[in-house]
Design a protein around this motif. Structure first.
Motif, short mmCIF file in Angstrom:
data_model
loop_
_atom_site.label_atom_id
_atom_site.label_comp_id
_atom_site.label_asym_id
_atom_site.label_seq_id
_atom_site.Cartn_x
_atom_site.Cartn_y
_atom_site.Cartn_z
N ALA A 84 -10.46 -31.03 5.16
CA ALA A 84 -9.07 -30.60 5.35
C ALA A 84 -8.28 -30.70 4.04
CB ALA A 84 -8.40 -31.44 6.44
N SER A 85 -8.50 -31.75 3.29
CA SER A 85 -7.79 -31.90 2.02
C SER A 85 -8.23 -30.84 1.02
CB SER A 85 -8.03 -33.31 1.45
OG SER A 85 -7.24 -33.50 0.31
N LEU A 86 -9.52 -30.60 0.92
CA LEU A 86 -10.01 -29.52 0.05
C LEU A 86 -9.40 -28.19 0.46
CD1 LEU A 86 -13.77 -30.44 -0.32
CD2 LEU A 86 -12.20 -29.95 -2.22
N GLN A 87 -9.43 -27.88 1.75
CA GLN A 87 -8.91 -26.60 2.22
C GLN A 87 -7.42 -26.46 1.95
OE1 GLN A 87 -10.38 -26.49 6.27
NE2 GLN A 87 -12.35 -25.66 5.63
N ARG A 88 -6.68 -27.53 2.11
CA ARG A 88 -5.23 -27.48 1.86
C ARG A 88 -4.93 -27.15 0.40
NH1 ARG A 88 -0.22 -29.40 3.59
NH2 ARG A 88 1.04 -30.38 1.97
N HIS A 89 -5.60 -27.84 -0.51
CA HIS A 89 -5.33 -27.60 -1.93
C HIS A 89 -5.89 -26.27 -2.40
CE1 HIS A 89 -3.31 -31.35 -2.31
NE2 HIS A 89 -4.35 -32.00 -1.83
N ARG A 90 -7.01 -25.84 -1.82
CA ARG A 90 -7.52 -24.50 -2.13
C ARG A 90 -6.51 -23.45 -1.67
NH1 ARG A 90 -12.82 -25.80 0.76
NH2 ARG A 90 -14.12 -26.79 -0.81
N PHE A 91 -5.91 -23.65 -0.51
CA PHE A 91 -4.90 -22.71 -0.03
C PHE A 91 -3.77 -22.57 -1.05
CE2 PHE A 91 -0.67 -22.19 1.74
CZ PHE A 91 -0.76 -20.91 2.26
N PHE A 92 -3.24 -23.70 -1.53
CA PHE A 92 -2.14 -23.62 -2.49
C PHE A 92 -2.57 -22.91 -3.77
CE2 PHE A 92 -0.24 -27.37 -0.16
CZ PHE A 92 0.86 -26.67 0.31
N LEU A 93 -3.77 -23.16 -4.23
CA LEU A 93 -4.26 -22.49 -5.44
C LEU A 93 -4.39 -20.99 -5.18
CD1 LEU A 93 -5.33 -22.54 -8.32
CD2 LEU A 93 -7.57 -23.20 -7.40
#
Length: 173
Positions: free
Chosen positions: A16-25
């Protein structure tokens, strides 16, 4: 219920944390042209497309490290490896934003699959000799994944600033 709901909480949190920060990028690149994705809008050499390209390359490299150990990492004294690293921050001739995003998606799927299936997040590998690593240090898969999350979050922030300077759009806040 998603597939990740059945995972151990730690693994679900990592994904979930990886996906969240990938989304912002990725969100920093929304609706940009290839030209804008390669545009340097600050005094740095960074561009939105290059940051996505670099983050994908970095994530791929760290997953290779989890699986194959330090032999998967380039030597610090290899000029070709250094050039590949420097080029990872740029949109080179032939690079497209769509291509960079597709590669990032492929890398993300591989990483997420590894987090779901790796037998032991405590499994560790010795870090290769480098001035930026403590001599003799080992990193667990967990620590590597936390490092990837931190890198992704940091570069998402960079991309947000660069995007705002291009056209005023913000991807965060």
């Amino acid at each position: 219920m998603s597939d990740d709901d059945a995972l151990a909480p730690e693994r679900a949190d990592l994904i979930a944390s990886l996906q969240r920060h990938r989304f912002f990028l990725r969100n920093a690149a929304r609706e940009l042209t290839d030209e804008q994705a390669g545009q340097r809008s600050t005094v740095s050499e960074l561009c939105v497309g290059g940051l996505i390209k670099h983050t994908a390359q970095t994530e791929r490299g760290w997953v290779d490290f989890i699986l194959d150990g330090p032999a998967s990492m380039p030597s610090g004294d290899d000029p070709e490896a250094y050039q590949r690293y420097a080029d990872s921050f740029r949109m080179l001739p032939g690079d497209t934003l769509a291509g960079v995003l597709k590669t990032y998606d492929e890398v993300a799927r591989r990483t997420d699959d590894l987090v779901r299936t790796l037998p032991d997040l405590d499994a560790s590998q010795p870090l290769p000799p480098a001035p930026w690593f403590e001599p003799g240090a080992r990193w667990s898969a967990r620590r590597v994944l936390l490092h990837v999350i931190a890198e992704t979050a940091q570069h998402a922030g960079h991309a947000d600033i660069i995007r705002e300077a291009i056209d005023g759009a913000k991807s965060m806040g």
